[in-house]
Scaffold this motif. Sequence first.
Motif, PDB file in Angstrom:
ATOM      1  N   UNK A  77       0.838  -1.206   0.000  1.00 24.81           N
ATOM      2  CA  UNK A  77       0.000   0.000   0.000  1.00 24.81           C
ATOM      3  C   UNK A  77       0.865   1.246   0.000  1.00 24.81           C
ATOM      4  N   UNK A  78       1.927   1.237   0.801  1.00 27.39           N
ATOM      5  CA  UNK A  78       2.825   2.396   0.834  1.00 27.39           C
ATOM      6  C   UNK A  78       3.564   2.556  -0.479  1.00 27.39           C
ATOM      7  N   UNK A  79       4.045   1.433  -1.017  1.00 28.16           N
ATOM      8  CA  UNK A  79       4.820   1.500  -2.259  1.00 28.16           C
ATOM      9  C   UNK A  79       3.971   1.993  -3.416  1.00 28.16           C
ATOM     10  N   UNK A  80       2.766   1.445  -3.543  1.00 31.54           N
ATOM     11  CA  UNK A  80       1.893   1.854  -4.640  1.00 31.54           C
ATOM     12  C   UNK A  80       1.394   3.268  -4.417  1.00 31.54           C
ATOM     13  N   UNK A  81       1.152   3.621  -3.143  1.00 32.60           N
ATOM     14  CA  UNK A  81       0.710   4.974  -2.844  1.00 32.60           C
ATOM     15  C   UNK A  81       1.730   6.010  -3.279  1.00 32.60           C
ATOM     16  N   UNK A  82       3.016   5.699  -3.164  1.00 31.66           N
ATOM     17  CA  UNK A  82       4.060   6.623  -3.592  1.00 31.66           C
ATOM     18  C   UNK A  82       4.018   6.862  -5.094  1.00 31.66           C
ATOM     19  N   UNK A  83       3.455   5.900  -5.846  1.00 31.82           N
ATOM     20  CA  UNK A  83       3.373   6.046  -7.294  1.00 31.82           C
ATOM     21  C   UNK A  83       2.122   6.805  -7.721  1.00 31.82           C
ATOM     22  N   UNK A  84       1.244   7.111  -6.761  1.00 30.65           N
ATOM     23  CA  UNK A  84       0.066   7.908  -7.069  1.00 30.65           C
ATOM     24  C   UNK A  84      -1.147   7.115  -7.484  1.00 30.65           C
ATOM     25  N   UNK A  85      -1.117   5.789  -7.378  1.00 29.95           N
ATOM     26  CA  UNK A  85      -2.302   5.016  -7.704  1.00 29.95           C
ATOM     27  C   UNK A  85      -2.254   3.697  -6.950  1.00 29.95           C
ATOM     28  N   UNK A  86      -3.362   2.997  -6.955  1.00 30.16           N
ATOM     29  CA  UNK A  86      -3.448   1.706  -6.286  1.00 30.16           C
ATOM     30  C   UNK A  86      -3.727   0.628  -7.308  1.00 30.16           C
ATOM     31  N   UNK A  87      -3.034  -0.478  -7.173  1.00 31.16           N
ATOM     32  CA  UNK A  87      -3.233  -1.554  -8.132  1.00 31.16           C
ATOM     33  C   UNK A  87      -3.800  -2.811  -7.486  1.00 31.16           C
ATOM     34  N   UNK A  88      -4.035  -2.803  -6.166  1.00 36.28           N
ATOM     35  CA  UNK A  88      -4.582  -4.002  -5.548  1.00 36.28           C
ATOM     36  C   UNK A  88      -6.017  -3.747  -5.111  1.00 36.28           C
ATOM     37  N   UNK A  89      -6.828  -4.811  -4.989  1.00 33.58           N
ATOM     38  CA  UNK A  89      -8.237  -4.633  -4.651  1.00 33.58           C
ATOM     39  C   UNK A  89      -8.406  -3.973  -3.288  1.00 33.58           C
ATOM     40  N   UNK A  90      -9.407  -3.090  -3.190  1.00 34.24           N
ATOM     41  CA  UNK A  90      -9.661  -2.412  -1.932  1.00 34.24           C
ATOM     42  C   UNK A  90     -10.793  -3.064  -1.147  1.00 34.24           C
ATOM     43  N   UNK A 105      -8.608   0.723   4.027  1.00 39.66           N
ATOM     44  CA  UNK A 105      -9.432   1.925   4.180  1.00 39.66           C
ATOM     45  C   UNK A 105      -8.567   3.172   4.036  1.00 39.66           C
ATOM     46  N   UNK A 106      -7.395   3.162   4.678  1.00 39.03           N
ATOM     47  CA  UNK A 106      -6.492   4.310   4.592  1.00 39.03           C
ATOM     48  C   UNK A 106      -6.025   4.521   3.156  1.00 39.03           C
ATOM     49  N   UNK A 107      -5.732   3.422   2.452  1.00 39.32           N
ATOM     50  CA  UNK A 107      -5.278   3.536   1.066  1.00 39.32           C
ATOM     51  C   UNK A 107      -6.381   4.096   0.172  1.00 39.32           C
ATOM     52  N   UNK A 108      -7.624   3.664   0.407  1.00 39.01           N
ATOM     53  CA  UNK A 108      -8.746   4.164  -0.392  1.00 39.01           C
ATOM     54  C   UNK A 108      -8.956   5.653  -0.158  1.00 39.01           C
ATOM     55  N   UNK A 109      -8.859   6.086   1.101  1.00 39.77           N
ATOM     56  CA  UNK A 109      -9.013   7.506   1.414  1.00 39.77           C
ATOM     57  C   UNK A 109      -7.896   8.329   0.773  1.00 39.77           C
ATOM     58  N   UNK A 110      -6.670   7.797   0.836  1.00 39.62           N
ATOM     59  CA  UNK A 110      -5.539   8.516   0.241  1.00 39.62           C
ATOM     60  C   UNK A 110      -5.718   8.653  -1.265  1.00 39.62           C
ATOM     61  N   UNK A 111      -6.206   7.598  -1.904  1.00 39.51           N
ATOM     62  CA  UNK A 111      -6.432   7.666  -3.346  1.00 39.51           C
ATOM     63  C   UNK A 111      -7.504   8.693  -3.681  1.00 39.51           C
ATOM     64  N   UNK A 112      -8.570   8.744  -2.876  1.00 44.61           N
ATOM     65  CA  UNK A 112      -9.644   9.706  -3.126  1.00 44.61           C
ATOM     66  C   UNK A 112      -9.125  11.135  -3.049  1.00 44.61           C
TER      67      UNK A 112
END
Length: 217
Positions: A77-90, A105-112
Motif C-alpha cells: 500500500x505504501x509502495x503503490x501509494x508513492x506512485x500515485x495510484x493503487x493496483x490491488x483490490x480495496x 481503508x487508509x489507502x482508499x481515502x488517500x487515493x480519493x
Amino acid sequence: MSAALLQDLRGRLDDLRPVQRRIAEVILADPLAAGTMTIDQLAGAAGCAQSSVVNLARELGLTGYRELRAALVAETARAVGDQGHLAFPLEIDPGDPLSVSVERIAAADARAVRDTVRLLDLEQLARIAARLAAARRILLIGVGASGLAALDLQYKLARLGLSAHALTSAHDALPAVVGLGEQDLLVAISDSGRTIDVLDALELAAAAGAGTLAVTG
C-alpha cells in the motif's frame, strides 16, 4: 517486522528451504496479488501445506500468516501509494485481520484525496474561496444525504470565522433564499445535480441578485 518485508524476503531466498523458497517466489512474483490471498490460496499457489506458509512467516520474525499478510498489504500500500495510484483490490474480506482492513481503508481515502487534487481547477478554486470570504452571509442548502454535507461545510466555514447557515429541507430553505441580497452567497449541494428543491433555490437566489455556487457529485 520492518516495512522492508519484500527486501528481507529477497535477501533470504538462497537460505530458505525449497518449500519456503517456493512460497517466497510466489509472493515476490506478485506482491499485490499475494496480499489478497488467504493462507489456503497462497499454499495452493506454492504447492505446499499451510503449515509451510506459517513456518515462513515465523522465519521472517512474524507470529503467523495473518501478520505476514498484514505486513505485505501495508508495504505494498505504501509502495503503490508513492506512485500515485493503487493496483490491488480495496474490497475488505470478512476474514481479513483488522490491520489489513485499516490499511485498505487508509489507502482508499488517500487515493480519493489524490484523485480530487488532480481534478481541481486551481483558478476556479481561488475564485470560489474569494467569493466565500467576501460574502456577508453564506446560505448552504442540501436535501437528504447532501444535507449532511451542508452541515459539515457550515461547521468548517464557521471555524474560519465566516457567517454560514445550513438548511436541509425545502420547507426551511426556500423562504430563507428569498431574503438574500447581492452581498450574500447561496451554496447549493446536490450529489445528482438534479434535486428539484435545490435547483429552485438556485433560481430564487439568482433572481434576488445573490451569488450562487453549485456543488455536485
